[in-house]
Each structure stands twice: as structure tokens, then as C-alpha cells.
Design an enzyme around this catalytic site. Structure first.
Site, PDB file in Angstrom:
ATOM      1  N   SER A   1      20.156  32.052  43.520  1.00 54.98           N
ATOM      2  CA  SER A   1      20.552  33.326  42.927  1.00 54.98           C
ATOM      3  C   SER A   1      21.933  33.708  43.448  1.00 54.98           C
ATOM      4  CB  SER A   1      19.549  34.406  43.310  1.00 54.98           C
ATOM      5  OG  SER A   1      19.702  34.687  44.690  1.00 54.98           O
ATOM      6  N   LYS A   2      22.388  34.886  43.014  1.00 50.71           N
ATOM      7  CA  LYS A   2      23.728  35.351  43.404  1.00 50.71           C
ATOM      8  C   LYS A   2      23.928  35.320  44.920  1.00 50.71           C
ATOM      9  CE  LYS A   2      25.176  38.099  39.512  1.00 50.71           C
ATOM     10  NZ  LYS A   2      24.203  39.005  38.879  1.00 50.71           N
ATOM     11  N   ARG A   3      22.824  35.525  45.645  1.00 46.83           N
ATOM     12  CA  ARG A   3      22.923  35.524  47.109  1.00 46.83           C
ATOM     13  C   ARG A   3      23.496  34.207  47.629  1.00 46.83           C
ATOM     14  NH1 ARG A   3      18.868  35.055  49.992  1.00 46.83           N
ATOM     15  NH2 ARG A   3      17.438  34.459  48.341  1.00 46.83           N
TER      16      ARG A   3
ATOM     17  N   GLY B   1      25.984  32.639  46.522  1.00 45.01           N
ATOM     18  CA  GLY B   1      27.385  32.441  46.129  1.00 45.01           C
ATOM     19  C   GLY B   1      27.464  32.090  44.662  1.00 45.01           C
TER      20      GLY B   1
END
Ligand code: GLU
Length: 470
Positions: free
Chosen positions: A242-244, A246
Site C-alpha cells: 500500500s501507500k505506506r 512508498g
């Protein structure tokens, strides 16, 4: 004939996981000599955005995924209405007048009892007359699919194997919202059936939707396609990518200057591998040749950015031609404000393309070949003053002005001459030249830089330094 599709919702940028779904679906269609459909699933009017659709198309194009047919669900409203009517007529669907509050109460009740929520079925057996009455009163309603009691829906997933889900897990579900818009589970069936999709390849997060869809296929008398649900992609910490973690959108990698073929190749290896081989670099054509759904791994794959970066570098060094690297790199260099001449860039790349993995890295790496203006840090100026740099640079300048070395051999010869004449160590010469010509002690091969830089740039940089040291 095999026909697959990729069906993105334009509610965000193309995620790496979805891109992999597109790649597998595409490769399977091409491998089978079949067709590949792109369908934009934009029925969620609030969340769908034209910009996202445009970005998704651009990313697919960049990845080299071409489609044979294109559809947009927002343009197919009449088709859906026709099939809603069919389900209402056959009694497989019914209008539900329960209000949001009533449904909320049911949900809370289920929560209190600690059981999974499913619709109570209160409007299931409204008579024709009651329905007419309620509609006349102008009460808003949804349309629900009538799920047969107690049935277990079974299917053989081509990746996940045997799957059995009892319909009591979900109960009668909404196929048309109160604003008249049809829901995903319904339109996906109508579209896949009418478009002749034989194999539905998609993420495993859709497994809970599949039994609902199978029930609709059957109620409408359509053939049920085969399903291949792909395992999720995990980050290095084993949680869902996910966005976490990067950059997770294709756009981010496109803008970073990764090689598109490398991203395609790398994503393909996330969960698929060729049988009996540990080979890793494949062209799209080779993948089309060997890709089979049966070789997809049913457990999650872990995304490793370093590996992708490495692969991008392999494409730059070994797969793409110098001409092709130059062609793709030019826009990045121009964006950075460099004045680029293609023939010169190609000569530079002959010597330097093994020194970067992405085009944006190349912008930094190749700066000394294009930019005469740079700062020299005080510590480096100090070093020049501690060495015999003034003499070295003066000597260098006078030789260069007379006859500029054209290759690294001539550069080495020139250094030898200076070494003999001034009785300085080779290291002193190279450090001096490196600082004077690049402002730093790291980076590109200095002999290559001297061989390739135009005479004007060499003199300009040297003279500027001579002015600052004594
Ligand atoms: N629009 C759905 C999604 O983006 C596609 C689901 C499917 O492939 O059936 O998740």
C-alpha cells in the site's frame, strides 16, 4: 476463443497490483490467441474521475498493454436496465423499500448478537399490490437479488483451486441503488457475459463477490466463465502493498524513469514463474509465448523495490540499444534544463549506461557531461590549493587547447606527460582534474569525461578554477 478483460475503476492511479492483474490477463489472452478487453468501471459517479481514466490509459500504453475492445460502463446504462427488468420479471430480483434507518437497526442488532449481518428479507415477499402502493407513495427503493436459501456456490478457481461459499454468508444483496445506479456485482456479470469473457482474471479480494456473480449468471441463463483469482502483493514487511510502502502506482515509476519493459517483466514475476527455469529477464513476446495461468503461484508474492531497480538497470545496460536509451532519456535531460544533442548523448551513453538504473538517476549521474556551471565546495577548493593544481591545470589547458584528447587512451597519455613534466603523482593529477571538471571527487569516469567533453567546456571549467586558485 479465449477472451479476457481488465476492468479498472477510475477512482485512483493504476496500482502495481492492478497492473499485474492487467499483465496476467493480457498475457493469457495473447498466449491463447484470444482477445483482450479493456473496460472502465465508472459506475461509482462520485469517486470516478476522468483524470484517473486518462492516467490509467497512459500507464497501460506505457507498459505496452494494447487492447482489442474498449468499453466504459457509464455508457451502458440501457443495457443494464434491460437485464434488471429480466430479473424482476423472473422473480429473481425484487424492490426493497427498507429505509437506511431500518437497515442500520438490523445491522446493529446483528452486531449486538455477534453474528454476521445479512439482510432480513423483509421486502422479499411483498405482493404486487403492496409494491405498487409503495411506489405510488413515492417511497424510494433499491432492487435486491433474491438469493436462494441455504445454497452453497462452488467453483474451481484456476489459481486458488476448489472454492465453496454458502450463500447464507451474505443473503439478498442490492443490484440497483436507490438512485437507480446498478452495483458492481450486477454490471460485471452483464458485461462479462455480453462481451463473451471466457476467463475472469482479477485480484483475490473479489473472491467473496464471485458466488453472488455466479448466482446472477445462472438467473440470467448465461454461461459462467472460468475464474482466476490472483493472490495479493505484499510489501517487505509482509503486509498488503500500500501507500505506506512508498511508490505503488505505475505513474510513480513512469515518472521516476524506470524502464517500462522492466516493470512489466518484474510484475510478471510477482506470483508467476516459468516452469523448470530460474531465468528472469523476458521480453513481452517471450512471455506471451510461455505464460500459462497454471504457473501462477497461489500464495502472495513480496514486492522488492531493489530488485525492480536492478532489473531496470539490466534493461538499460543489456536489453535496450544505446539509441533507445538515448531516445527515452532525452525528455528527462531536457526537463532538467540540459542542452542535449543526440549524437553526443549516444557517445556518452556508450561509456556510461552501466552507471545508472533509471532515467532520473541518469540525470544526476550524467550532469558533468552537460552542465558547465557547478559549485565547488570549499573543502575541495582547499584540496586544490594543497596540491600542485595550478601547474597541473595550466599544463592541461595548454595541451588541450593545442590538441584535445579524443579517447581515453589519449587522456591517459596526456596525464603521463604532465606527470613527467611536473613530477607529480598520478593521483594528484586525477583528483585535480576531477574537482576542476565536476566539482566533486565522485561520479563518472574522469578519463571518459575528458575524452567526450567538447574543448570549449573543458577550457571554460579549467579557466574558471585557475582564476580561483593560485
Ligand atoms: N472494477 C473492479 C476493480 O477495480 C474490477 C473487478 C473485476 O475485475 O471484476 O476492482
Amino acid at each position: 476463443m479465449v477472451k479476457t478483460r481488465f476492468a479498472p475503476s477510475p477512482t485512483g492511479f493504476l496500482h502495481l497490483g492492478n497492473a499485474r492483474t492487467a499483465i496476467f490477463s493480457y498475457l493469457f489472452a495473447r498466449h491463447s490467441g484470444g482477445k483482450f478487453v479493456l473496460r472502465i468501471e465508472d459506475t461509482d459517479r462520485e469517486r470516478s474521475k476522468v483524470e484517473y481514466e486518462e492516467a490509467i490509459l497512459k500507464d497501460l500504453d506505457w507498459l505496452g498493454i494494447e487492447w482489442d475492445e474498449f468499453y466504459r460502463q457509464s455508457e451502458r446504462g440501457d443495457t443494464y436496465r434491460e437485464f434488471v427488468d429480466k430479473l424482476l420479471e423472473s422473480g429473481n430480483a425484487y424492490p426493497c423499500f427498507c429505509t437506511q434507518e431500518e437497515l442500520q437497526r438490523e445491522r446493529e442488532e446483528a452486531q449486538r448478537k455477534g453474528v454476521a449481518y445479512r439482510y432480513s428479507g423483509r421486502c422479499r415477499s411483498l405482493s404486487k399490490k403492496e409494491v405498487e402502493e409503495l411506489r405510488r407513495e413515492g417511497k424510494s427503493f433499491t432492487i435486491r437479488f433474491r438469493v436462494p436459501d441455504g445454497e452453497t456456490v462452488v467453483f474451481e478457481d484456476l489459481v486458488k483451486g476448489h472454492i465453496a461459499i454458502n450463500v447464507d454468508d451474505f443473503g439478498d444483496f442490492v443490484i440497483v441503488r436507490s438512485d437507480g445506479s446498478p452495483t458492481y456485482n450486477f454490471v460485471v456479470v452483464v458485461d462479462d457475459a455480453l462481451m463473451g469473457i471466457t476467463h475472469v482474471v482479477r485480484g483475490e479480494d473479489h473472491i467473496p463477490n464471485t458466488p453472488k456473480q455466479i448466482l446472477i449468471y445462472k438467473a440470467l441463463g448465461f454461461d459462467v466463465p472460468k475464474f482466476a483469482h490472483l493472490p495479493v502483493i505484499l510489501g517487505e514487511d509482509r503486509s498488503k502493498l500500500s501507500k505506506r510502502h512508498g511508490g505503488v502506482s505505475v505513474k510513480a515509476y513512469r515518472e521516476e524513469g524506470y524502464v517500462s519493459e522492466a516493470l512489466f517483466n518484474y510484475l510478471c514475476l510477482l506470483g508467476w514463474s516459468p516452469p523448470n527455469s530460474d531465468r528472469e529477464i523476458f521480453s513481452k513476446e517471450e512471455l506471451v509465448e510461455i505464460f500459462e495461468l497454471k504457473d501462477i503461484n497461489s500464495s502472495p508474492a513480496v514486492f522488492n523495490r531493489d530488485k525492480l531497480l536492478w532489473m531496470s538497470g539490466v534493461y538499460i545496460r543489456e536489453v535496450l540499444s544505446v539509441e533507445e536509451v538515448a531516445r527515452r532519456l532525452i525528455p528527462f535531460l531536457r526537463d532538467a534544463g540540459y542542452r542535449v544533442e543526440e549524437e553526443y548523448l549516444k557517445r556518452v551513453l556508450e561509456f556510461t549506461r552501466d552507471s545508472f538504473d533509471t532515467f532520473s538517476e541518469a540525470v544526476e549521474r550524467l550532469k558533468p557531461f552537460f552542465v558547465d556551471e557547478f559549485e565547488i565546495e570549499d573543502k575541495f577548493l582547499g584540496m586544490l590549493e594543497d596540491m600542485k593544481s595550478y601547474e597541473i591545470l595550466s599544463e592541461f589547458l595548454s595541451i588541450v587547447e593545442e590538441s584535445k584528447p579524443q579517447n581515453t587512451e589519449e587522456v591517459k597519455k596526456l596525464a603521463k606527460e604532465i606527470q613527467k613534466k611536473l613530477k607529480v603523482k598520478p593521483k594528484e593529477i586525477w583528483h585535480t582534474l576531477r574537482i576542476a571538471l565536476t566539482g566533486s571527487l565522485e561520479g563518472v569516469g574522469i578519463d571518459i569525461l575528458i575524452a567526450l567533453l567538447p574543448k570549449g567546456s573543458l577550457s571554460l571549467r579549467i579557466k574558471r578554477v585557475l582564476d580561483r586558485i593560485s
